[in-house]
Design a protein around this motif. Sequence first.
Motif, PDB file in Angstrom:
ATOM      1  N   PRO A 100      14.665 -22.508  12.607  1.00  0.00           N
ATOM      2  CA  PRO A 100      14.790 -22.683  14.052  1.00  0.00           C
ATOM      3  C   PRO A 100      15.088 -21.366  14.765  1.00  0.00           C
ATOM      4  O   PRO A 100      15.785 -20.510  14.229  1.00  0.00           O
ATOM      5  CB  PRO A 100      15.982 -23.642  14.173  1.00  0.00           C
ATOM      6  N   ALA A 145      19.610 -28.337  12.888  1.00  0.00           N
ATOM      7  CA  ALA A 145      18.201 -28.025  13.156  1.00  0.00           C
ATOM      8  C   ALA A 145      17.457 -27.704  11.871  1.00  0.00           C
ATOM      9  O   ALA A 145      16.301 -28.119  11.684  1.00  0.00           O
ATOM     10  CB  ALA A 145      18.115 -26.857  14.136  1.00  0.00           C
ATOM     11  N   ARG A 186      13.996 -28.910  13.154  1.00  0.00           N
ATOM     12  CA  ARG A 186      13.851 -28.711  14.598  1.00  0.00           C
ATOM     13  C   ARG A 186      13.483 -27.253  14.873  1.00  0.00           C
ATOM     14  O   ARG A 186      13.855 -26.350  14.116  1.00  0.00           O
ATOM     15  CB  ARG A 186      15.135 -29.081  15.343  1.00  0.00           C
TER      16      ARG A 186
END
Length: 372
Positions: A176, A254, A259
């Motif tokens: 991320p 994340a 993510r």
Amino acid sequence: MFNRFKERLKGFKEAVSTKIQEKGEAEANKAEAKAADKSNAEEKRPTQDKGGAVAAKECKAGEGEAGQVQNNGAKTKESFTSRAKSLIFEQEVVLDEKDLADPLWELEMALMESDVALPVAETIVATVRDELVGRKKKIRADTGEIVEEALRSALFKVLSENYFDVDEFIARADKPVKIVFVGVNGTGKTTSIAKVARYLRDRGYSVVLAAGDTFRAGAVEQIEVHAKNLEVKLVKHKDGKDPAAVIFDAVEYAKAHHRDVVLADTAGRLHTNINLMDQMKKIVRVVDPDLLIFVDEAIAGNDAVERARLFNEAVPIDGTILTKTDADAKGGAAISISHITGKPVLFLGVGQDYPDLVKFEPDWLLDRLLGS
């Protein structure tokens, strides 16, 4: 937007346009005088004596032919004069330092009164001087176009010198992408985070928000409202907890859930608050953000520029977001902040709703600084 800036530039444009017109008219007058002298010289040129027969013929011609000669002389003079006048808008004039001394001083004052930082104003004036002094400028019906081109060139040079394509950076960075937002209280930092979340989500990225402002009462609740409105994940701890731990947990979430981007809020602070600045340095050490973004108000003018400079000295930033640009009549912060910090402007806030965020592009800003 930037109405006062546009108004202050009018005096400079008019002064230079007037100077170009004056020099052009002076050159045109010289051309007319030269044409008139040439015409008079042709009228006074002596007729060659070709003998008695020619003289007798001239005598018989009488006043009628004399009148014709006079008319031909008048037509010749008119022809030269008309031709000279027709060349007025095709002439080229050369402006020198003396011609532009007063207009350039007026330009520098206009820039400074529009909250453009002094070093930036001096750079713009120097570039405009280079564009206009010693260059041949053709006179046109609208001489303001000449000035507009010089101003646009000078402003573009300043606005584009640290340009950074945030879209390209996020697309290429390892995921991320960790982005931490910093700034003083009350400048729209948390709302800007929500706008960036919307901006990224609209471009297909998955986003996690981190409630790293554990210092201000109500800060966690504020970003929680944004997270619900945008339907994005929020990682939070209780008030008073270590913000570095909150952001670290958001990054770990994340990674575990694949993510794309983590957007981390932090407590508003001044560079003079030693405790909060030490806290920010700890966040940087623990999280190692890909981007550290400073947020301030465009309407703060030179104050925003100075805060960005001092903040950059304390904890180096990677870029800036200027909020409330739509309410900025002067434009000084938008023009100056990148030049002073050496870091790019990334986004401009242009309203209160989530979509009201514009990726910084020099041409976009130029059109609004110089547009009608």
